[in-house]
Structures are given as structure tokens and as C-alpha cells.
Design a protein around this motif. Structure first.
Motif, PDB file in Angstrom:
ATOM      1  N   PRO A  13       0.544  -6.977  43.093  1.00  0.00           N
ATOM      2  CA  PRO A  13      -0.239  -6.636  41.898  1.00  0.00           C
ATOM      3  C   PRO A  13      -0.072  -5.161  41.546  1.00  0.00           C
ATOM      4  O   PRO A  13       0.190  -4.325  42.416  1.00  0.00           O
ATOM      5  N   LEU A  14      -0.213  -4.855  40.277  1.00  0.00           N
ATOM      6  CA  LEU A  14      -0.155  -3.464  39.839  1.00  0.00           C
ATOM      7  C   LEU A  14      -1.294  -2.671  40.469  1.00  0.00           C
ATOM      8  O   LEU A  14      -2.370  -3.208  40.733  1.00  0.00           O
ATOM      9  N   ARG A  15      -1.060  -1.416  40.661  1.00  0.00           N
ATOM     10  CA  ARG A  15      -2.138  -0.517  41.100  1.00  0.00           C
ATOM     11  C   ARG A  15      -2.874  -0.045  39.843  1.00  0.00           C
ATOM     12  O   ARG A  15      -2.327   0.726  39.052  1.00  0.00           O
ATOM     13  N   LEU A  16      -4.073  -0.518  39.669  1.00  0.00           N
ATOM     14  CA  LEU A  16      -4.846  -0.218  38.476  1.00  0.00           C
ATOM     15  C   LEU A  16      -6.029   0.691  38.802  1.00  0.00           C
ATOM     16  O   LEU A  16      -6.583   0.638  39.895  1.00  0.00           O
ATOM     17  N   GLY A  17      -6.379   1.504  37.846  1.00  0.00           N
ATOM     18  CA  GLY A  17      -7.586   2.316  37.921  1.00  0.00           C
ATOM     19  C   GLY A  17      -8.345   2.154  36.623  1.00  0.00           C
ATOM     20  O   GLY A  17      -7.905   1.422  35.731  1.00  0.00           O
ATOM     21  N   GLY A  18      -9.448   2.824  36.491  1.00  0.00           N
ATOM     22  CA  GLY A  18     -10.180   2.649  35.255  1.00  0.00           C
ATOM     23  C   GLY A  18     -11.289   3.656  35.077  1.00  0.00           C
ATOM     24  O   GLY A  18     -11.564   4.488  35.939  1.00  0.00           O
ATOM     25  N   MET A  19     -11.926   3.558  33.910  1.00  0.00           N
ATOM     26  CA  MET A  19     -13.094   4.368  33.603  1.00  0.00           C
ATOM     27  C   MET A  19     -14.019   3.551  32.720  1.00  0.00           C
ATOM     28  O   MET A  19     -13.589   2.952  31.727  1.00  0.00           O
ATOM     29  N   ALA A  20     -15.282   3.513  33.095  1.00  0.00           N
ATOM     30  CA  ALA A  20     -16.252   2.777  32.288  1.00  0.00           C
ATOM     31  C   ALA A  20     -16.562   3.546  31.017  1.00  0.00           C
ATOM     32  O   ALA A  20     -16.702   4.775  31.026  1.00  0.00           O
ATOM     33  N   LEU A  21     -16.660   2.828  29.928  1.00  0.00           N
ATOM     34  CA  LEU A  21     -17.137   3.377  28.663  1.00  0.00           C
ATOM     35  C   LEU A  21     -18.554   2.854  28.432  1.00  0.00           C
ATOM     36  O   LEU A  21     -19.005   1.928  29.111  1.00  0.00           O
ATOM     37  N   ARG A  22     -19.247   3.403  27.476  1.00  0.00           N
ATOM     38  CA  ARG A  22     -20.610   2.929  27.222  1.00  0.00           C
ATOM     39  C   ARG A  22     -20.629   1.560  26.564  1.00  0.00           C
ATOM     40  O   ARG A  22     -21.660   0.866  26.613  1.00  0.00           O
ATOM     41  N   ARG A 156      -7.009  -9.792  43.769  1.00  0.00           N
ATOM     42  CA  ARG A 156      -7.167 -10.963  44.637  1.00  0.00           C
ATOM     43  C   ARG A 156      -6.468 -12.193  44.061  1.00  0.00           C
ATOM     44  O   ARG A 156      -6.770 -13.319  44.432  1.00  0.00           O
ATOM     45  N   GLY A 157      -5.544 -11.964  43.156  1.00  0.00           N
ATOM     46  CA  GLY A 157      -4.732 -13.063  42.651  1.00  0.00           C
ATOM     47  C   GLY A 157      -5.342 -13.851  41.518  1.00  0.00           C
ATOM     48  O   GLY A 157      -5.057 -15.037  41.352  1.00  0.00           O
ATOM     49  N   GLY A 158      -6.180 -13.214  40.722  1.00  0.00           N
ATOM     50  CA  GLY A 158      -6.772 -13.893  39.583  1.00  0.00           C
ATOM     51  C   GLY A 158      -8.064 -14.604  39.904  1.00  0.00           C
ATOM     52  O   GLY A 158      -8.397 -15.622  39.290  1.00  0.00           O
TER      53      GLY A 158
END
Length: 273
Positions: A13-22, A156-158
Motif C-alpha cells: 500500500p502507498l504510504r499516506l499521510g493527512g491533515m484534518a480540515l474543519r 489493512r487491504g480495504g
């Protein structure tokens, strides 16, 4: 049922990150970003774009590389806002802006009166108040939970995002404890070396603290099963559990699913599962 050979041949799987928006979620992939938000009319808007990259010899230097990666993540934010004007950024809140201004003023006043390591600890803790206020606000905390659940389910594979934990081992909250500790130590050492350190010296200490915190974060990920890594992650995990994340609603999870689908589309990867 898939054979063992087929399962072993499945791409990582891709290594993903993120940021929550309101009102939604921003997801970072290896080469692209994607964002999805809930509009005021109830519909979901999603878009994506290529991530800017800072090139040069410093990107492989320990300490500097962490600051560069965080800088790249910050550069994405105005791109998201331009492509998706409906996106509400974490700090787009009058109460939060007021708290940040009050904290800045209080820190400036107290810095003249407080001395020693105890004073630095108190000032550092005070500086965190706006961030803690932002993390604990309702929709932002819920979309922080969406971020973790959506990424964890993908990894976790979807799996079903509803069943995933709202805490995640790669959350930026794990940076706060090492960043705070290194900033306090760096400031104390600077004041011993220089009678009246200026703003430039203070900024250098802050940047060094960020770089060190990112290196500690990376070490913890490489040694995730070690006692040291678990201890280093514990403050961030508790911050997520108690303040930073909330269980999202199904409509909020739908926004996370839209952001995940968009980043996979932009990266040219088929959805898992």
C-alpha cells in the motif's frame, strides 16, 4: 480465495499521510495530494494535485530532511485552498485566532518575568494551548478520526473504516513530546551561551527542535516493536485518544472515503479490497 502466490504479489500500500480540515480531509501521497470536503449544501467536493518537491543536498541530511518534508506539506495548503475554496482550514476559527493572539501576548509578558528551566517548561506548555484547542474542537477532532480510520482501513487491504481505530501510529501528535523537550533543552542551552539571544537564534532552536522531533518520529517507526519506541509514542497516543480525535459520523466517514478514492486515482493506484 486468492492463492498465497497471488497474495505475496500484491503491491504494497502507498504510504499516506493527512491533515484534518474543519469540513473534510487532506491526504498526502508519495507524489500527489487530494482533498475532499462536505459543502454547506451537503454534497461532497473532491480534488487533487501534484505535490511540490524541494530539491537539493539537504533533503538527505538528518535533521534538515524533516524540516524540508514538513515545509513541503505546508506549501500544499494554499494549493488546496485555491483548488477547493470550500475547504475550511484548522485555524479558520475566530475563537482559535483569539486564543493564539492572547497566548502570544501572555508568552511575551511572562518571558520577561520567568527564569530557569521551570519557566521555559511553563512557557512551552502555554504555547501549545491554541493547538490543543484546535485539536479538541468538535468537527476537526472528528475529521482527525476520519483521517486515521480511512488511512488505516486502506493499509489493512480495504477494511471497513468504521471498524478501524481512531488513533494512528504515524499521527503528527507523536512529534509534540520530542519537539517540546528539545525546544526546552535548546532554549536553556542557548541562554547559557548567549546573554540575550535574539529572534534569529530562537528561530534556529525551533527549527532544530522540529528536525530532531522528526528524526525521533522516524526512529520510532523503524523500531516500532521496541520498548523505547512505545514509550516515545505514548504521549502522542494519549493526546489522540483523549483530545485530538473523536469517533466520526457516517457522513464524515463518507468524506474520508472520497478523499482516499481521489488520492488513489491521482497516484494511479487501484483501490484496495
Amino acid at each position: 480465495m486468492s492463492s498465497a502466490a497471488e497474495q505475496s504479489a500484491a503491491p504494497e500500500p502507498l504510504r499516506l499521510g493527512g491533515m484534518a480540515l474543519r469540513n473534510g480531509l487532506l491526504v498526502h501521497g508519495p507524489t500527489h495530494w487530494a482533498a475532499a470536503v462536505r459543502r454547506t449544501d451537503g454534497t461532497i467536493a473532491a480534488t487533487s494535485g501534484r505535490k511540490p518537491r524541494l530539491r537539493g543536498p539537504l533533503q538527505s541530511v538528518p535533521g534538515a530532511r524533516g524540516v524540508i518534508r514538513l515545509g513541503e506539506a505546508m506549501v500544499v495548503i494554499p494549493l488546496v485552498k485555491r483548488a477547493l475554496p470550500e475547504a475550511k482550514l484548522p485555524w479558520q476559527d475566530r475563537r482559535l485566532l483569539g486564543a493564539a493572539a492572547a497566548t502570544s501576548l501572555a508568552t511575551a509578558v511572562l518571558r520577561r518575568r520567568m527564569r530557569g528551566t521551570g519557566g521555559e517548561v511553563a512557557l512551552a506548555g502555554l504555547s501549545l494551548l491554541p493547538s490543543l484547542m484546535a485539536l479538541g474542537s468538535g468537527d476537526l477532532a472528528a475529521y482527525h478520526g476520519v483521517e486515521h480510520k480511512a488511512i488505516s482501513a486502506y493499509e489493512r487491504g480495504g477494511a471497513d473504516a468504521r471498524e478501524a481505530a481512531k488513533e494512528h501510529d504515524r499521527c503528527g501528535s507523536h512529534l509534540m513530546a520530542p519537539m517540546l523537550a528539545s525546544n526546552i533543552a535548546g532554549t536553556a542551552l542557548l541562554k547559557r551561551a548567549v546573554d540575550k539571544p535574539g529572534a534569529l537564534a530562537g528561530a534556529a532552536v525551533s527549527l532544530a527542535s522540529v528536525g530532531l522531533a522528526v528524526e525521533v518520529f522516524a526512529w520510532s517507526e523503524r523500531h516500532e516493536s521496541s520498548i523505547g519506541a512505545r514509550l516515545l509514542r505514548r504521549p502522542g497516543y494519549e493526546l489522540q485518544r483523549v483530545i485530538g480525535t473523536r469517533e466520526p459520523t457516517e457522513t464524515q466517514l463518507d468524506v474520508g472515503r472520497a478523499a482516499l478514492a481521489e488520492i488513489l486515482r491521482a497516484e494511479g493506484v487501484a483501490p484496495a479490497g
